[in-house]
Design an enzyme around this catalytic site. Structure first.
Site, PDB file in Angstrom:
ATOM      1  N   CYS A  35       0.900  -1.128  -0.035  1.00 38.08           N
ATOM      2  CA  CYS A  35      -0.053  -0.058   0.028  1.00 38.08           C
ATOM      3  C   CYS A  35       0.803   1.202   0.087  1.00 38.08           C
ATOM      4  O   CYS A  35       1.913   1.363   0.537  1.00 38.08           O
ATOM      5  CB  CYS A  35      -0.907  -0.084   1.236  1.00 38.08           C
ATOM      6  SG  CYS A  35      -2.022  -1.152   1.257  1.00 38.08           S
TER       7      CYS A  35
ATOM      8  N   ARG B 119       3.871  -0.285  -5.011  1.00 34.80           N
ATOM      9  CA  ARG B 119       3.505  -0.808  -3.530  1.00 34.80           C
ATOM     10  C   ARG B 119       1.862  -1.491  -3.383  1.00 34.80           C
ATOM     11  O   ARG B 119       1.766  -2.213  -2.257  1.00 34.80           O
ATOM     12  CB  ARG B 119       3.653   0.375  -2.497  1.00 34.80           C
ATOM     13  CG  ARG B 119       5.023   0.991  -2.378  1.00 34.80           C
ATOM     14  CD  ARG B 119       4.722   2.061  -1.726  1.00 34.80           C
ATOM     15  NE  ARG B 119       4.515   1.741  -0.021  1.00 34.80           N
ATOM     16  CZ  ARG B 119       5.645   1.570   0.781  1.00 34.80           C
ATOM     17  NH1 ARG B 119       6.999   1.504   0.306  1.00 34.80           N
ATOM     18  NH2 ARG B 119       5.611   1.131   1.854  1.00 34.80           N
TER      19      ARG B 119
ATOM     20  N   TRP C 152      -3.079  -2.659  -1.668  1.00 36.89           N
ATOM     21  CA  TRP C 152      -2.578  -4.036  -1.819  1.00 36.89           C
ATOM     22  C   TRP C 152      -3.245  -4.850  -0.723  1.00 36.89           C
ATOM     23  O   TRP C 152      -3.061  -4.664   0.529  1.00 36.89           O
ATOM     24  CB  TRP C 152      -1.114  -4.181  -1.717  1.00 36.89           C
ATOM     25  CG  TRP C 152      -0.428  -5.704  -1.921  1.00 36.89           C
ATOM     26  CD1 TRP C 152      -0.550  -6.358  -3.065  1.00 36.89           C
ATOM     27  CD2 TRP C 152      -0.457  -6.814  -0.698  1.00 36.89           C
ATOM     28  NE1 TRP C 152       0.074  -7.518  -2.745  1.00 36.89           N
ATOM     29  CE2 TRP C 152       0.121  -7.880  -1.653  1.00 36.89           C
ATOM     30  CE3 TRP C 152      -0.496  -6.746   0.685  1.00 36.89           C
ATOM     31  CZ2 TRP C 152       0.520  -9.232  -0.782  1.00 36.89           C
ATOM     32  CZ3 TRP C 152      -0.061  -7.926   1.186  1.00 36.89           C
ATOM     33  CH2 TRP C 152       0.143  -9.010   0.601  1.00 36.89           C
TER      34      TRP C 152
ATOM     35  N   ASN D 139      -1.227   2.382   5.818  1.00 35.35           N
ATOM     36  CA  ASN D 139      -0.375   1.224   5.285  1.00 35.35           C
ATOM     37  C   ASN D 139       0.023   0.397   6.507  1.00 35.35           C
ATOM     38  O   ASN D 139       0.535   1.082   7.346  1.00 35.35           O
ATOM     39  CB  ASN D 139       0.712   1.891   4.704  1.00 35.35           C
ATOM     40  CG  ASN D 139       1.737   0.776   4.443  1.00 35.35           C
ATOM     41  OD1 ASN D 139       3.244   1.271   4.577  1.00 35.35           O
ATOM     42  ND2 ASN D 139       1.565  -0.282   4.212  1.00 35.35           N
ATOM     43  N   GLY D 140      -0.364  -0.841   6.541  1.00 39.94           N
ATOM     44  CA  GLY D 140       0.084  -1.994   7.536  1.00 39.94           C
ATOM     45  C   GLY D 140      -0.969  -2.656   8.123  1.00 39.94           C
ATOM     46  O   GLY D 140      -2.117  -2.771   7.181  1.00 39.94           O
TER      47      GLY D 140
ATOM     48  N   GLU E 252      16.727 -18.109  -8.187  1.00 44.24           N
ATOM     49  CA  GLU E 252      16.216 -16.733  -8.482  1.00 44.24           C
ATOM     50  C   GLU E 252      15.636 -17.053  -9.810  1.00 44.24           C
ATOM     51  O   GLU E 252      14.722 -16.161 -10.161  1.00 44.24           O
ATOM     52  CB  GLU E 252      17.428 -15.802  -8.508  1.00 44.24           C
ATOM     53  CG  GLU E 252      17.421 -14.501  -9.043  1.00 44.24           C
ATOM     54  CD  GLU E 252      16.046 -13.756  -8.220  1.00 44.24           C
ATOM     55  OE1 GLU E 252      15.800 -14.318  -7.096  1.00 44.24           O
ATOM     56  OE2 GLU E 252      15.889 -12.510  -8.704  1.00 44.24           O
TER      57      GLU E 252
ATOM     58  N   LYS F  35      11.713 -15.578 -10.664  1.00 42.38           N
ATOM     59  CA  LYS F  35      11.349 -14.668 -11.591  1.00 42.38           C
ATOM     60  C   LYS F  35      10.281 -15.158 -12.633  1.00 42.38           C
ATOM     61  O   LYS F  35       9.251 -14.392 -13.019  1.00 42.38           O
ATOM     62  CB  LYS F  35      12.761 -14.260 -12.437  1.00 42.38           C
ATOM     63  CG  LYS F  35      13.675 -13.346 -11.901  1.00 42.38           C
ATOM     64  CD  LYS F  35      13.273 -12.051 -11.585  1.00 42.38           C
ATOM     65  CE  LYS F  35      12.822 -12.047 -10.239  1.00 42.38           C
ATOM     66  NZ  LYS F  35      13.601 -11.582  -9.155  1.00 42.38           N
TER      67      LYS F  35
ATOM     68  N   GLU G  36       7.004 -15.425 -10.693  1.00 41.17           N
ATOM     69  CA  GLU G  36       6.206 -14.207 -10.344  1.00 41.17           C
ATOM     70  C   GLU G  36       5.758 -13.588 -11.566  1.00 41.17           C
ATOM     71  O   GLU G  36       4.629 -12.801 -11.444  1.00 41.17           O
ATOM     72  CB  GLU G  36       7.052 -13.386  -9.245  1.00 41.17           C
ATOM     73  CG  GLU G  36       8.229 -12.696  -9.933  1.00 41.17           C
ATOM     74  CD  GLU G  36       9.151 -12.040  -8.822  1.00 41.17           C
ATOM     75  OE1 GLU G  36       8.483 -11.559  -7.783  1.00 41.17           O
ATOM     76  OE2 GLU G  36      10.280 -12.039  -8.762  1.00 41.17           O
TER      77      GLU G  36
ATOM     78  N   HIS H  17      16.317 -37.605  -5.961  1.00 42.67           N
ATOM     79  CA  HIS H  17      15.577 -38.142  -4.565  1.00 42.67           C
ATOM     80  C   HIS H  17      14.199 -37.701  -4.724  1.00 42.67           C
ATOM     81  O   HIS H  17      13.725 -37.511  -3.472  1.00 42.67           O
ATOM     82  CB  HIS H  17      16.515 -37.258  -3.656  1.00 42.67           C
ATOM     83  CG  HIS H  17      17.898 -37.720  -3.503  1.00 42.67           C
ATOM     84  ND1 HIS H  17      18.477 -38.823  -2.935  1.00 42.67           N
ATOM     85  CD2 HIS H  17      19.019 -37.114  -3.833  1.00 42.67           C
ATOM     86  CE1 HIS H  17      19.602 -39.220  -2.778  1.00 42.67           C
ATOM     87  NE2 HIS H  17      20.144 -37.891  -3.415  1.00 42.67           N
TER      88      HIS H  17
ATOM     89  N   LYS I 180       5.687  -4.499  -4.628  1.00 43.50           N
ATOM     90  CA  LYS I 180       7.196  -4.395  -4.360  1.00 43.50           C
ATOM     91  C   LYS I 180       7.597  -4.362  -2.962  1.00 43.50           C
ATOM     92  O   LYS I 180       8.513  -5.115  -2.583  1.00 43.50           O
ATOM     93  CB  LYS I 180       7.878  -3.212  -5.174  1.00 43.50           C
ATOM     94  CG  LYS I 180       9.157  -3.349  -5.201  1.00 43.50           C
ATOM     95  CD  LYS I 180       9.623  -2.906  -6.789  1.00 43.50           C
ATOM     96  CE  LYS I 180      11.260  -3.103  -6.847  1.00 43.50           C
ATOM     97  NZ  LYS I 180      11.529  -4.510  -7.072  1.00 43.50           N
TER      98      LYS I 180
HETATM   99  C1  F6R Z   1      10.978 -10.788  -6.445  1.00 43.85           C
HETATM  100  C2  F6R Z   1      11.160  -9.804  -5.179  1.00 43.85           C
HETATM  101  C3  F6R Z   1      10.864 -10.115  -3.758  1.00 43.85           C
HETATM  102  C4  F6R Z   1      11.912  -9.524  -2.975  1.00 43.85           C
HETATM  103  C5  F6R Z   1      11.404  -9.568  -1.600  1.00 43.85           C
HETATM  104  C6  F6R Z   1      12.134  -8.617  -0.446  1.00 43.85           C
HETATM  105  O1  F6R Z   1      11.437 -10.476  -7.347  1.00 43.85           O
HETATM  106  O2  F6R Z   1      11.377  -8.813  -5.678  1.00 43.85           O
HETATM  107  O3  F6R Z   1      10.986 -11.485  -3.554  1.00 43.85           O
HETATM  108  O4  F6R Z   1      13.050  -9.536  -3.019  1.00 43.85           O
HETATM  109  O5  F6R Z   1      10.087  -9.229  -1.280  1.00 43.85           O
HETATM  110  O6  F6R Z   1      12.176  -7.206  -0.716  1.00 43.85           O
HETATM  111  P1  F6R Z   1      13.614  -6.403  -0.259  1.00 43.85           P
HETATM  112  O7  F6R Z   1      14.468  -6.752  -1.040  1.00 43.85           O
HETATM  113  O8  F6R Z   1      12.843  -4.901  -0.589  1.00 43.85           O
HETATM  114  O9  F6R Z   1      13.442  -6.425   1.311  1.00 43.85           O
END
Ligand code: F6R
Length: 610
Positions: free
Chosen positions: A2, A27, A75, A100-101, A483, A487, A490, A506, A605
């Site tokens: 948010c 956000r 969000w 927010n929260g 990773e 990617k 998501e 396994h 994000k």
């Molecule tokens: C994936 C992604 C998330 C962040 C995670 C931590 O692409 O961006 O998995 O890495 O939410 O966020 P930060 O790095 O801001 O603590």
């Protein structure tokens, strides 16, 4: 999660609020809303489900004009995304709140407020805040006191912005656990979840601390601490440029950010060396003395940042010879720990506002980790402010929800940390200089690997109808595979999992058939032969193999395998280079699937809730 923004001025604030919301959209983007007080002090509100564009269109049809206002992009946590649940939430046309929260005790408060006759129109936790403030206003408290009293009964984490028709010349804000900044303008002042939201208006900011409340007028800003005492918070000038978040010629922010990685890494390295020797001061004035005492490293992070930590663990033990543990922050914070003496507690975070990582840092201090260091991209963030030492990744704003340049710059910064600690632990000057030389070649190697994009586009075409994918790597390329899988899932919504290649037999081998693409990372290192055997196990079962391999890796004999050759790269730096084609693959698969690349469904994000 948010985004909130608020403004008070001698002009109409709607454009400021809308621009702020657009910059905060990363956000959360399931609904958005705005509330202003008009010249008669009447509370006006517009909310829309969907993205900010929907809200903007509604405001073009029916503009809201007011010199004080608050706005929110959501969000969802409590209640589905809907107009009813969108913020601002209001009480009796008198109080409007953006939040927010999470209010943890909202159910109990809701019961009490309903018993007093307050009617609820949403399923959110936020609505209790609006009604509770109204209760205190009814008792005759001024707006600031009503907000402070309300904060006193709320449990959980929150940042809020409040306006009231009864106090039309004051915007009140409060922060407890969720980020909130105050922007200082010329006879106008603002609040927002982060600095980016306001850089088009001002470069001057105050950072509220937990427990702070603030009253903003056109004349100034007053801040009070948790005890209600007036306090001064220092003014910070940000260097973030207003256009730093433009998309330019690229189709998506994610694509832009993937292509910015060479420059970003160059910035991470800039000024951190004198000749070929790493400068400890890059980590903070007291870093040298602290590093002298480090005997163990505990890394904590979430998501992509956690994957960076996992790579760093291999480096820390192999290069620096120092034991290193890595844990997901949401797990770390809820278990008992044996704290090893001499441990450096390292957090990694792009945003520096991730609730679990921040909570883990607080927890770490409480249980006896004495020295803390943050690897972070946002100098103004809570994580940096609350850590003893910090190394900025300098990736520049990352807007795409899927983290790309943040990851590769985190790895670069972590390698600097490994060298700094390794120097004290027997790493030879020659080794240090050799790694540093390779680091300086990194930007051009990134440029080179980006040139694989046209071939990756062709590979991506094979993934359009896939439901699952498996990623394989060994050693420090296992977290790279993780990773890559993150990617893909998501942004393309294809289920993807990563395994250390040796684990296949396994269990996961049972998944292999001609519908399961298997993506492997195969640098030319001492594990290549082992990896090759694992790939043959996949091939023997009809699996479709896509391998990113070193130019010299002897894999030609594997008929039917799709191979993309990556230029020779130093073993230590290979995880940084090999991540990039995986980012590109995910991006191009997402394009084929037609998903919302920069704002994938259900995500946001900056994860500022637990
Ligand atoms: C994936 C992604 C998330 C962040 C995670 C931590 O692409 O961006 O998995 O890495 O939410 O966020 P930060 O790095 O801001 O603590």
């Amino acid at each position: 999660m948010c985004g909130i923004v608020g403004a008070i001025a001698h002009r109409t604030v709607t454009p400021v609020l809308l621009e702020g919301l657009k910059r905060l959209e990363y956000r959360g983007y399931d609904s958005a809303g705005i509330a202003v007080l008009d010249q008669d002090h009447t509370l006006l509100r517009t909310r829309r489900i969907g993205k900010i564009l929907e809200l903007e269109a509604a405001l073009q049809q029916a503009p809201l004009v007011g010199r004080i206002g608050i706005a929110h992009t959501r969000w969802a946590t409590h209640g589905v995304p809907s107009e009813r649940n969108a913020h601002p939430h209001v009480c009796r046309e008198r109080v409007a709140v953006v939040h927010n929260g999470i209010v943890e005790n909202y159910e109990a408060l809701r019961g009490e407020l309903q018993a007093k006759g307050y009617e609820f129109t949403s399923e959110t936790d936020t609505e209790v805040i609006a009604h509770q403030i109204d209760v205190f206003l009814e008792q005759g408290l001024p707006l600031l006191k009503a907000v402070q009293a309300t904060c006193g009964v709320l449990r959980g984490a929150f940042a809020i912005g409040v306006i009231s028709s009864a106090h039309p010349r004051e915007l009140v804000a409060a922060r407890q656990g969720s980020p909130l900044v105050v922007g200082l303008g010329d006879s106008e002042n603002y609040i927002a979840s982060d600095v980016f939201a306001l850089v088009a208006e001002t470069q001057r900011f105050l950072f509220l601390e937990d427990g702070d409340t603030a009253v903003l007028t056109t004349d100034g800003v007053e801040i009070y601490d948790a005890a209600g005492a007036a306090v001064e918070r220092p003014v910070h000038e940000t260097r973030i440029a207003a256009d730093a978040v433009e998309r330019g010629e690229y189709r998506h922010y994610m694509q832009k950010e993937i292509h910015e990685q060479a420059i970003a890494v160059e910035k991470t390295l800039d000024g951190r060396y004198q000749g070929e020797r790493l400068l400890d001061e890059a980590f903070g004035d007291t870093a040298a003395a602290i590093f002298d005492q480090v005997r163990n490293v505990q890394i904590v992070a979430c998501g992509t940042s956690y994957h960076a930590g996992m790579v760093a663990r291999y480096w820390m033990e192999e290069i620096a010879g120092v034991p290193c543990q890595v844990e997901v922050a949401s797990e770390f914070r809820y278990r008992r720990h044996v704290v090893q003496p001499g441990t450096l507690f390292v957090t990694i975070s792009q945003s520096g506002e991730t609730a679990d990582t921040l909570a883990a840092l607080k927890q770490a201090r409480l249980i006896g980790y004495t020295h803390t260091l943050a690897i972070c991209n946002v100098p103004e963030s809570s994580l940096v402010r609350e850590s003893e030492l910090a190394l900025m990744t300098r990736a520049g704003p990352e807007i795409g929800v899927a983290s790309t340049k943040a990851f590769t710059t985190q790895l670069t910064a972590l390698l600097l940390l490994v060298i700094a600690i390794g120097k004290r632990n027997g790493i030879s000057k020659e080794r240090e200089v050799a790694i540093v030389r390779e680091l300086h070649r990194l930007p051009s190697q990134i440029e080179q690997v980006l040139r694989l994009e046209p071939e990756i586009v062709k590979w991506a075409e094979n993934f359009g109808d896939k439901k699952d994918a498996l990623y394989l790597g060994r050693g420090m390329h296992y977290p790279v595979a993780m990773e890559g899988a993150l990617k893909l899932k998501e942004i393309s919504y294809i289920h993807a999992e990563a395994y250390p290649a040796g684990e296949l037999k396994h269990g996961p081998l049972a998944l292999i058939d001609d519908q399961m693409p298997v993506i492997a990372v195969a640098p030319n290192n001492e594990l290549l032969e082992k990896l090759k055997s694992n790939l043959q196990e996949v091939q023997a079962r009809g699996g479709e193999l896509y391998v990113f391999a070193d130019v010299n890796a002897p894999l030609e004999s594997m008929a039917g395998v799709k191979l993309l050759r990556v230029a020779e790269v130093n073993d230590v730096l290979a995880p940084i280079i090999y991540t990039i084609p995986l980012q590109l693959l995910a991006y191009h698969v997402a394009l084929i699937k037609g998903t919302d690349v920069d704002q994938p469904r259900n995500l946001a994000k900056s994860v500022t809730v637990e």
